[in-house]
Design a protein around this motif. Structure first.
Motif, PDB file in Angstrom:
ATOM      1  N   PHE A 132       0.829  -0.531  -0.054  1.00  0.00           N
ATOM      2  CA  PHE A 132      -0.211  -0.300   0.041  1.00  0.00           C
ATOM      3  C   PHE A 132       0.869   1.496   0.279  1.00  0.00           C
ATOM      4  O   PHE A 132       0.822   1.907   0.277  1.00  0.00           O
ATOM      5  N   HIS A 134       2.649   4.647  -0.007  1.00  0.00           N
ATOM      6  CA  HIS A 134       3.509   5.858   1.111  1.00  0.00           C
ATOM      7  C   HIS A 134       2.087   5.430   2.377  1.00  0.00           C
ATOM      8  O   HIS A 134       3.350   5.748   3.461  1.00  0.00           O
ATOM      9  N   ALA A 135       1.307   5.021   1.745  1.00  0.00           N
ATOM     10  CA  ALA A 135       0.044   5.034   3.524  1.00  0.00           C
ATOM     11  C   ALA A 135       0.393   4.076   3.836  1.00  0.00           C
ATOM     12  O   ALA A 135       1.056   3.885   5.221  1.00  0.00           O
ATOM     13  N   ASP A 138       3.931   5.057   5.802  1.00  0.00           N
ATOM     14  CA  ASP A 138       3.400   6.141   7.529  1.00  0.00           C
ATOM     15  C   ASP A 138       2.923   5.181   8.750  1.00  0.00           C
ATOM     16  O   ASP A 138       3.490   5.268   9.212  1.00  0.00           O
ATOM     17  N   TYR A 319      -3.019  12.054  -5.947  1.00  0.00           N
ATOM     18  CA  TYR A 319      -2.294  11.479  -4.617  1.00  0.00           C
ATOM     19  C   TYR A 319      -3.653  11.767  -3.627  1.00  0.00           C
ATOM     20  O   TYR A 319      -3.864  11.228  -2.258  1.00  0.00           O
ATOM     21  N   ARG A 320      -4.452  12.430  -3.134  1.00  0.00           N
ATOM     22  CA  ARG A 320      -5.758  12.640  -1.968  1.00  0.00           C
ATOM     23  C   ARG A 320      -6.688  13.130  -2.629  1.00  0.00           C
ATOM     24  O   ARG A 320      -8.154  13.935  -2.142  1.00  0.00           O
ATOM     25  N   ILE A 324      -8.459   7.701  -3.044  1.00  0.00           N
ATOM     26  CA  ILE A 324      -6.958   7.127  -2.072  1.00  0.00           C
ATOM     27  C   ILE A 324      -6.903   6.900  -1.402  1.00  0.00           C
ATOM     28  O   ILE A 324      -6.626   6.092  -0.962  1.00  0.00           O
ATOM     29  N   LEU A 325      -7.781   8.308  -0.848  1.00  0.00           N
ATOM     30  CA  LEU A 325      -7.570   8.908   0.784  1.00  0.00           C
ATOM     31  C   LEU A 325      -8.547   7.509   1.397  1.00  0.00           C
ATOM     32  O   LEU A 325      -7.671   7.213   2.538  1.00  0.00           O
ATOM     33  N   ARG A 328      -6.648   4.739   1.368  1.00  0.00           N
ATOM     34  CA  ARG A 328      -4.980   5.460   2.157  1.00  0.00           C
ATOM     35  C   ARG A 328      -5.400   4.416   4.019  1.00  0.00           C
ATOM     36  O   ARG A 328      -4.719   3.879   4.819  1.00  0.00           O
ATOM     37  N   THR A 329      -7.061   5.279   3.883  1.00  0.00           N
ATOM     38  CA  THR A 329      -7.628   5.150   5.845  1.00  0.00           C
ATOM     39  C   THR A 329      -7.327   3.917   5.983  1.00  0.00           C
ATOM     40  O   THR A 329      -7.247   3.065   6.501  1.00  0.00           O
ATOM     41  N   GLN A 332      -3.963   1.670   6.431  1.00  0.00           N
ATOM     42  CA  GLN A 332      -3.321   2.018   7.807  1.00  0.00           C
ATOM     43  C   GLN A 332      -3.947   1.200   8.481  1.00  0.00           C
ATOM     44  O   GLN A 332      -3.206   1.335   9.430  1.00  0.00           O
TER      45      GLN A 332
END
Ligand code: MG
Length: 388
Positions: A132, A134-135, A138, A319-320, A324-325, A328-329, A332
């Motif tokens: 995943f 850069h998510a 992080d 990317y945002r 994608i967000l 990402r969530t 993570q």
């Protein structure tokens, strides 16, 4: 101009290497490479000395070790920007890596740098990426924030020196110092020491050229942004103008492909003009001159500004992007939950990671294990272990 020839007698690579083979490598590179390129026989060698082969140079062997590593193969199952559910056209971490290697080799040949080293560095550069993108990075960084954190660039070195298991005598891939140092430079961008080799600088530059072009391609193909909307950006506007001079009536997929071709071509030509004109007149006679200089291979000032404008747009619009967000969530949350499971129950780790947990602590060993997973395997393990 007299080019420096690496001294055959002083090559630390291998005392057993046949002199005929050494002479062939030296002769070939003396003819093809610039004196400021990293010549193969000038390598500082490997941590664990080993006999050389009579048909491959040291950096060719590095390239092959990287390609045959498990971590490299798993790049095919790791997302670059977009996930598998979003389509099957866009880049994975593996195809991104191949594009970087291809562009870096092209520029290396034009600048008379060591293509074998450049290829090894390029194929290696993203090998430490967790699932995943850069998510994932992080999330893992937060997991071990108190113990130095996590970075994909540093992880590549851990993979190459500790995690890959290939030889009975020692862990890791036993890559040359130049490949490891090059990656260390990526891991420690703030470091103020000598300049990296030109081959290392070039791969960094090719990485940026590649993702600016292919992220544009993928985002337009997915319909998240329109070429017309992007035409307000100077780099896209100029590239489109060039496309339309050649093909007046292109539309749709063919226009997008022609645009992406132009984006790469413009960036490559820009770097060749900027770096090429400097290197043609600098008079450098060895890599020592490279190391002591403040010169860096990179885009011209104008191209730098145009790329920054494009990257700002991509960040905001792609990317945002809400899709994608949400990936990402979700990613993570799952990564952290999976990490907590392994921390609580180290016996669930594979045996060699259990041994690693005893040596370096389960928190870090669990991060190392998760970082090696593909996106799919990570989701699968999360589902199995958090529902149990
Ligand atoms: Mg990359």
């Amino acid at each position: 101009m007299v080019e420096r020839t690496p001294a055959l007698e002083t090559s630390p690579l291998d005392s057993q290497l046949s002199r005929a083979h050494l002479a062939t490598i030296a002769e070939r590179e003396r003819a093809l490479l610039a004196p400021y390129a990293q010549h193969t026989l000038a390598s500082a060698g490997r941590r664990h000395p080993e006999p050389s082969q009579d048909y491959r140079g040291a950096y060719q062997r590095d390239r092959d070790r990287i390609i045959h590593s498990a971590a490299f193969r798993r790049l095919s199952g790791k997302m670059q920007v977009f996930t598998g559910e979003m389509g099957d056209y866009h880049r994975t971490r593996l195809t991104h890596t191949h594009e970087v290697a291809s562009i870096a080799r092209t520029v290396a040949r034009a600048l008379r740098l060591n293509e074998d080293l450049v290829e090894a560095l390029a194929l290696f550069h993203d090998i430490g990426h967790p699932p995943f993108g850069h998510a994932g990075e992080d999330a893992l960084d937060e997991c071990v924030a108190d113990e130095g954190g996590f970075s994909h660039n540093r992880q590549a070195i851990i993979i190459a020196t500790e995690l890959e298991r290939r030889y009975t005598e020692y862990p890791g891939l036993n890559l040359t110092q130049e490949v490891l140092e090059g990656q260390q430079t990526r891991a420690d961008k703030q470091c103020k020491g000598n300049a990296p080799l030109l081959e290392v600088q070039l791969v960094d530059c090719a990485d940026s050229m590649t993702y600016d072009a292919h992220d544009t391609d993928d985002a337009v193909k997915l319909g998240w942004v329109a070429i017309e909307e992007m035409a307000k950006l100077a780099l896209i506007r100029d590239a489109l103008q060039e496309v339309r001079q050649k093909y007046t009536s292109l539309t749709g997929d063919l226009l997008r492909k022609a645009l992406v071709h132009q984006l790469l071509d413009r960036q490559v030509r820009d770097v060749l003009a900027t770096a090429g004109s400097f290197l043609a007149t600098c008079g450098w006679q060895s890599t020592r001159d490279v190391r002591e200089s403040s010169f860096r291979i990179g885009p011209s000032q104008e191209m730098k500004e145009q790329k920054a404008e494009l990257e700002k747009f991509l960040y905001r619009e792609v990317y945002r992007h809400p899709r994608i967000l949400s990936v990402r969530t979700d990613a993570q949350t799952r990564l952290k939950e999976l990490w907590e499971v392994y921390c609580d129950r180290p016996e669930l780790l594979p045996p060699h990671f259990q041994g690693r947990a005893e040596r370096i602590g389960v928190r870090r060993a669990a991060v190392d294990y998760i970082a090696g997973m593909t996106d799919r395997f990570c989701l699968q393990r999360h589902q199995e272990l958090t529902r149990a």
